[in-house]
Design an enzyme around this catalytic site. Structure first.
Site, PDB file in Angstrom:
ATOM      1  N   MET A 145      -3.929  -6.742  -7.244  1.00 32.68           N
ATOM      2  CA  MET A 145      -3.312  -7.808  -8.042  1.00 32.68           C
ATOM      3  C   MET A 145      -4.311  -8.767  -8.689  1.00 32.68           C
ATOM      4  O   MET A 145      -3.954  -9.889  -9.032  1.00 32.68           O
ATOM      5  CB  MET A 145      -2.312  -8.579  -7.179  1.00 32.68           C
ATOM      6  CG  MET A 145      -1.164  -7.713  -6.710  1.00 32.68           C
ATOM      7  SD  MET A 145      -0.303  -6.885  -8.084  1.00 32.68           S
ATOM      8  CE  MET A 145       0.971  -5.998  -7.194  1.00 32.68           C
ATOM      9  N   HIS A 173       0.656   1.287 -13.219  1.00 31.55           N
ATOM     10  CA  HIS A 173       1.454   0.137 -13.671  1.00 31.55           C
ATOM     11  C   HIS A 173       2.931   0.539 -13.626  1.00 31.55           C
ATOM     12  O   HIS A 173       3.297   1.610 -14.118  1.00 31.55           O
ATOM     13  CB  HIS A 173       1.045  -0.270 -15.088  1.00 31.55           C
ATOM     14  CG  HIS A 173       1.800  -1.476 -15.551  1.00 31.55           C
ATOM     15  ND1 HIS A 173       1.502  -2.744 -15.097  1.00 31.55           N
ATOM     16  CD2 HIS A 173       2.861  -1.609 -16.376  1.00 31.55           C
ATOM     17  CE1 HIS A 173       2.358  -3.605 -15.634  1.00 31.55           C
ATOM     18  NE2 HIS A 173       3.191  -2.944 -16.419  1.00 31.55           N
ATOM     19  N   ILE A 195      -7.239  -9.216 -11.796  1.00 32.11           N
ATOM     20  CA  ILE A 195      -7.827  -8.602 -12.997  1.00 32.11           C
ATOM     21  C   ILE A 195      -9.347  -8.629 -12.853  1.00 32.11           C
ATOM     22  O   ILE A 195      -9.937  -9.660 -12.516  1.00 32.11           O
ATOM     23  CB  ILE A 195      -7.350  -9.338 -14.270  1.00 32.11           C
ATOM     24  CG1 ILE A 195      -5.846  -9.092 -14.446  1.00 32.11           C
ATOM     25  CG2 ILE A 195      -8.115  -8.850 -15.504  1.00 32.11           C
ATOM     26  CD1 ILE A 195      -5.214  -9.742 -15.653  1.00 32.11           C
ATOM     27  N   ASN A 214      -5.537   2.743 -12.993  1.00 31.86           N
ATOM     28  CA  ASN A 214      -4.551   1.797 -12.473  1.00 31.86           C
ATOM     29  C   ASN A 214      -3.173   2.413 -12.599  1.00 31.86           C
ATOM     30  O   ASN A 214      -2.904   3.151 -13.546  1.00 31.86           O
ATOM     31  CB  ASN A 214      -4.618   0.514 -13.308  1.00 31.86           C
ATOM     32  CG  ASN A 214      -3.597  -0.526 -12.882  1.00 31.86           C
ATOM     33  OD1 ASN A 214      -3.465  -0.839 -11.687  1.00 31.86           O
ATOM     34  ND2 ASN A 214      -2.858  -1.070 -13.831  1.00 31.86           N
ATOM     35  N   GLY A 258       0.772  -1.236   0.000  1.00 27.03           N
ATOM     36  CA  GLY A 258       0.000   0.000   0.000  1.00 27.03           C
ATOM     37  C   GLY A 258       0.804   1.287   0.000  1.00 27.03           C
ATOM     38  O   GLY A 258       0.331   2.315   0.488  1.00 27.03           O
ATOM     39  N   THR A 259       2.020   1.269  -0.584  1.00 28.93           N
ATOM     40  CA  THR A 259       2.761   2.534  -0.628  1.00 28.93           C
ATOM     41  C   THR A 259       2.083   3.532  -1.564  1.00 28.93           C
ATOM     42  O   THR A 259       2.135   4.738  -1.322  1.00 28.93           O
ATOM     43  CB  THR A 259       4.230   2.331  -1.066  1.00 28.93           C
ATOM     44  OG1 THR A 259       4.272   1.833  -2.394  1.00 28.93           O
ATOM     45  CG2 THR A 259       4.967   1.396  -0.128  1.00 28.93           C
ATOM     46  N   ASN A 260       1.448   3.041  -2.595  1.00 32.40           N
ATOM     47  CA  ASN A 260       0.714   3.972  -3.472  1.00 32.40           C
ATOM     48  C   ASN A 260      -0.514   4.531  -2.768  1.00 32.40           C
ATOM     49  O   ASN A 260      -0.866   5.695  -2.955  1.00 32.40           O
ATOM     50  CB  ASN A 260       0.331   3.280  -4.787  1.00 32.40           C
ATOM     51  CG  ASN A 260       1.485   3.280  -5.763  1.00 32.40           C
ATOM     52  OD1 ASN A 260       1.847   4.324  -6.295  1.00 32.40           O
ATOM     53  ND2 ASN A 260       2.090   2.120  -5.966  1.00 32.40           N
TER      54      ASN A 260
END
Ligand code: GAR
Length: 211
Positions: free
Chosen positions: A94, A113, A96, A111, A15-17
């Protein structure tokens, strides 16, 4: 006045983003939106703690409790509807998502990437694997991409990209960290803010940022 948008963040891991989004909301980098819920596919995700530490409501919808992607996606869809999500951010998510979600929230799911799409993307390219492949190929520049999510993995309209240098002696972990620090944690909050201020135009399936 544009209504403040409900941002729902989907996570699976560290969860760093998510943290970058929380920090950006606090510091005013994100305008016009508020993180109203964090949904995790993994009950053990550290991202859940980050949300709880910041008083953001959480939901756990474990991927392993569902037999296939369609049944899992239906559960996610119900949660998004009940949260009245205006924007859904996949931040290290993670799994789809099936088209029952991507069609219901067309051009409302973004998203991040960890590569410069169309390189090192698509099915099987996630997390550290992306950086392993980039190093294996020997590219000298990689980076990050923020894009809308559609029916095909990593194929939706690109919103923002940022290049990052690959250095001699890099391990996948070193490259991952540099790409996070120099690119992902910057362009993800920036794209969220642009979306929340209605500054992204879609023309012929491509995204354009208005100044
Ligand atoms: C990030 O590098 C993100 O770009 C990547 O996983 C990492 C999650 O880190 N996502 C994908 O590969 C999705 N295809 P985080 O949980 O610390 O944000």
């Amino acid at each position: 006045m544009i209504k403040t948008k409900n941002i729902v963040v989907l996570v699976s891991g560290g969860g760093t983003n998510l943290q970058a989004l929380i920090d950006a909301e606090k510091s005013g980098i994100i305008q016009g939106g508020k993180i109203t819920c964090v949904i995790s596919s993994n009950p053990e995700a550290y991202a859940l703690e980050r949300a709880e530490n910041n008083n953001i409501p959480t939901k756990v919808i474990p991927r392993k409790n569902y037999p296939d992607s369609v049944s899992y996606s239906k559960a996610i869809l119900e949660a998004l509807d009940s949260e009245k999500a205006d924007l859904i951010v996949l931040a290290g998510f993670m799994t789809i998502l099936d088209e029952c979600v991507t069609k219901a929230y067309s051009y409302k799911i973004i998203n991040v990437h960890p590569a410069l799409i169309p390189s090192f993307c698509g099915e099987g390219y996630y997390g550290l694997k992306v950086h392993e492949k980039a190093l294996e190929y020997g590219v000298k520049v990689s980076g990050a991409t923020v894009h809308f999510v559609n029916e095909k993995a990593d194929a939706g309209a690109i919103i923002l990209q940022k290049p990052v240098e690959v250095k001699y002696g890099d391990t996948p972990e070193m490259l991952q960290r540099r790409i996070m620090e120099q690119a992902e944690w910057k362009i993800l909050p920036e794209a969220v803010s642009l979306f929340c201020q209605d500054k992204i135009d879609i023309i012929d399936g491509k995204a354009y940022v208005r100044n």
